[in-house]
Design a protein around this motif. Sequence first.
Motif, PDB file in Angstrom:
ATOM      1  N   THR A  69     -28.549  65.862  51.117  1.00 50.17           N
ATOM      2  CA  THR A  69     -28.774  66.866  50.078  1.00 50.17           C
ATOM      3  C   THR A  69     -30.232  66.867  49.634  1.00 50.17           C
ATOM      4  O   THR A  69     -30.823  67.928  49.411  1.00 50.17           O
ATOM      5  CB  THR A  69     -27.856  66.602  48.881  1.00 50.17           C
ATOM      6  OG1 THR A  69     -26.491  66.538  49.328  1.00 50.17           O
ATOM      7  CG2 THR A  69     -27.977  67.700  47.841  1.00 50.17           C
ATOM      8  N   VAL A 129     -23.566  74.876  61.727  1.00 45.02           N
ATOM      9  CA  VAL A 129     -22.645  75.455  60.761  1.00 45.02           C
ATOM     10  C   VAL A 129     -22.811  76.966  60.670  1.00 45.02           C
ATOM     11  O   VAL A 129     -21.841  77.702  60.448  1.00 45.02           O
ATOM     12  CB  VAL A 129     -22.834  74.785  59.378  1.00 45.02           C
ATOM     13  CG1 VAL A 129     -24.178  75.138  58.775  1.00 45.02           C
ATOM     14  CG2 VAL A 129     -21.713  75.165  58.424  1.00 45.02           C
ATOM     15  N   ASN A 204     -22.935  79.211  54.350  1.00 39.70           N
ATOM     16  CA  ASN A 204     -23.222  77.905  54.947  1.00 39.70           C
ATOM     17  C   ASN A 204     -22.955  76.781  53.958  1.00 39.70           C
ATOM     18  O   ASN A 204     -22.402  75.738  54.311  1.00 39.70           O
ATOM     19  CB  ASN A 204     -24.682  77.848  55.410  1.00 39.70           C
ATOM     20  CG  ASN A 204     -24.936  78.702  56.638  1.00 39.70           C
ATOM     21  OD1 ASN A 204     -24.051  79.411  57.117  1.00 39.70           O
ATOM     22  ND2 ASN A 204     -26.141  78.638  57.154  1.00 39.70           N
ATOM     23  N   GLN A 205     -23.348  77.002  52.689  1.00 42.05           N
ATOM     24  CA  GLN A 205     -23.152  75.976  51.670  1.00 42.05           C
ATOM     25  C   GLN A 205     -21.668  75.707  51.462  1.00 42.05           C
ATOM     26  O   GLN A 205     -21.248  74.550  51.337  1.00 42.05           O
ATOM     27  CB  GLN A 205     -23.801  76.422  50.364  1.00 42.05           C
ATOM     28  CG  GLN A 205     -23.706  75.414  49.229  1.00 42.05           C
ATOM     29  CD  GLN A 205     -24.658  74.263  49.396  1.00 42.05           C
ATOM     30  OE1 GLN A 205     -25.544  74.309  50.251  1.00 42.05           O
ATOM     31  NE2 GLN A 205     -24.499  73.234  48.584  1.00 42.05           N
ATOM     32  N   GLN A 208     -20.343  73.589  54.268  1.00 43.34           N
ATOM     33  CA  GLN A 208     -20.760  72.193  54.142  1.00 43.34           C
ATOM     34  C   GLN A 208     -19.891  71.472  53.116  1.00 43.34           C
ATOM     35  O   GLN A 208     -19.473  70.325  53.330  1.00 43.34           O
ATOM     36  CB  GLN A 208     -22.237  72.124  53.737  1.00 43.34           C
ATOM     37  CG  GLN A 208     -23.215  72.648  54.768  1.00 43.34           C
ATOM     38  CD  GLN A 208     -23.494  71.654  55.886  1.00 43.34           C
ATOM     39  OE1 GLN A 208     -22.806  70.647  56.028  1.00 43.34           O
ATOM     40  NE2 GLN A 208     -24.501  71.942  56.692  1.00 43.34           N
ATOM     41  N   SER A 245     -21.643  64.119  56.666  1.00 44.10           N
ATOM     42  CA  SER A 245     -21.861  65.556  56.523  1.00 44.10           C
ATOM     43  C   SER A 245     -21.539  66.231  57.851  1.00 44.10           C
ATOM     44  O   SER A 245     -21.423  65.569  58.880  1.00 44.10           O
ATOM     45  CB  SER A 245     -23.313  65.845  56.130  1.00 44.10           C
ATOM     46  OG  SER A 245     -24.189  65.515  57.198  1.00 44.10           O
ATOM     47  N   TYR A 246     -21.432  67.564  57.808  1.00 43.65           N
ATOM     48  CA  TYR A 246     -21.137  68.244  59.072  1.00 43.65           C
ATOM     49  C   TYR A 246     -22.290  68.086  60.054  1.00 43.65           C
ATOM     50  O   TYR A 246     -22.064  67.951  61.264  1.00 43.65           O
ATOM     51  CB  TYR A 246     -20.852  69.732  58.860  1.00 43.65           C
ATOM     52  CG  TYR A 246     -20.660  70.430  60.190  1.00 43.65           C
ATOM     53  CD1 TYR A 246     -19.485  70.244  60.924  1.00 43.65           C
ATOM     54  CD2 TYR A 246     -21.675  71.206  60.753  1.00 43.65           C
ATOM     55  CE1 TYR A 246     -19.317  70.828  62.169  1.00 43.65           C
ATOM     56  CE2 TYR A 246     -21.503  71.791  62.002  1.00 43.65           C
ATOM     57  CZ  TYR A 246     -20.326  71.601  62.695  1.00 43.65           C
ATOM     58  OH  TYR A 246     -20.175  72.169  63.933  1.00 43.65           O
ATOM     59  N   ASP A 247     -23.529  68.099  59.572  1.00 46.60           N
ATOM     60  CA  ASP A 247     -24.662  67.942  60.482  1.00 46.60           C
ATOM     61  C   ASP A 247     -24.607  66.589  61.196  1.00 46.60           C
ATOM     62  O   ASP A 247     -24.905  66.491  62.391  1.00 46.60           O
ATOM     63  CB  ASP A 247     -25.981  68.079  59.718  1.00 46.60           C
ATOM     64  CG  ASP A 247     -26.240  69.507  59.262  1.00 46.60           C
ATOM     65  OD1 ASP A 247     -25.706  70.434  59.913  1.00 46.60           O
ATOM     66  OD2 ASP A 247     -26.948  69.701  58.267  1.00 46.60           O
TER      67      ASP A 247
END
Length: 281
Positions: A69, A129, A204-205, A208, A245-247
């Motif tokens: 973040t 994403v 996108n947010q 996530q 996180s997705y990343d």
Amino acid sequence: MSRAWQQPLPEMPAPAPERAWRRWPAPPGYETQWRRLAEAALELGVGPDELAQTGLGPIATAREWKPATVALYSKVARYGGLALPRAPTPEPDPVQLDLRALTELRDQDPEHVRAVAWCALALAWPAPVGMFRSLRRDQVHAGSRRLVLRTDDGEWVVPGALTAWHAWESVRERYPALAASPWVLPALRRGPGLDSRIGGRLSNQALQVTFAKHAGRTAHHLRATAPPSRYAAAAELAAAYRELSYDSFRRLALAAGAPPVSARGVVRAARSVARAGRLAG
């Protein structure tokens, strides 16, 4: 790009934080993130000039932001013209992590089934994403043994996701707004935006946040259901999931050998594999 940040002149004190944030234009395409950054700064009485001097450290501590973040909002701040130091996106640690628990169906709650279908697709088709945000149902074709995804960039065979996909399609058919939606990952409820609607395209947010909630709930399930002989391993995996996180999920899938869908993240995944090989040697 917005104008570059400059220190206020010594004889010209900075305006009040709230007025200063209103006067500073948001970077195009990042209006929502910029607004949230400003809100977080105003909670501490910090204006853009002071933020450029102190960095995101005080806000990150107050909000308990994770490193990913901090990296996101430091990028948004720089896009807006604030001279913040670059915060690198954290590498997934460990390089190898069992992600299969995120693809296991536990119930028929729409939010859970949607997240499971997403993870099952992403495990073999690790797209960014933004690509999942725009992925349409007519681009996913279910065969007898596996799924095939066809996009403008090519065609991919996705093994191991058929059960989760059929479960998600079955859940969608129970809700007319979801059944009529063209998106693979539609909104399940209305959001704060005027254009938000059930079945609409998520931001996108929002995606996530959806992934983070799914990873956290999976972590809780692992700890709650692990037998005594497996509790230590389950607790360790659950701790990793709570920070996932997705990343990071995507880079882990790439490091495990999933074929790249886009150039983003491929270099970092390759570096992670190389680093792990050096440490093992």
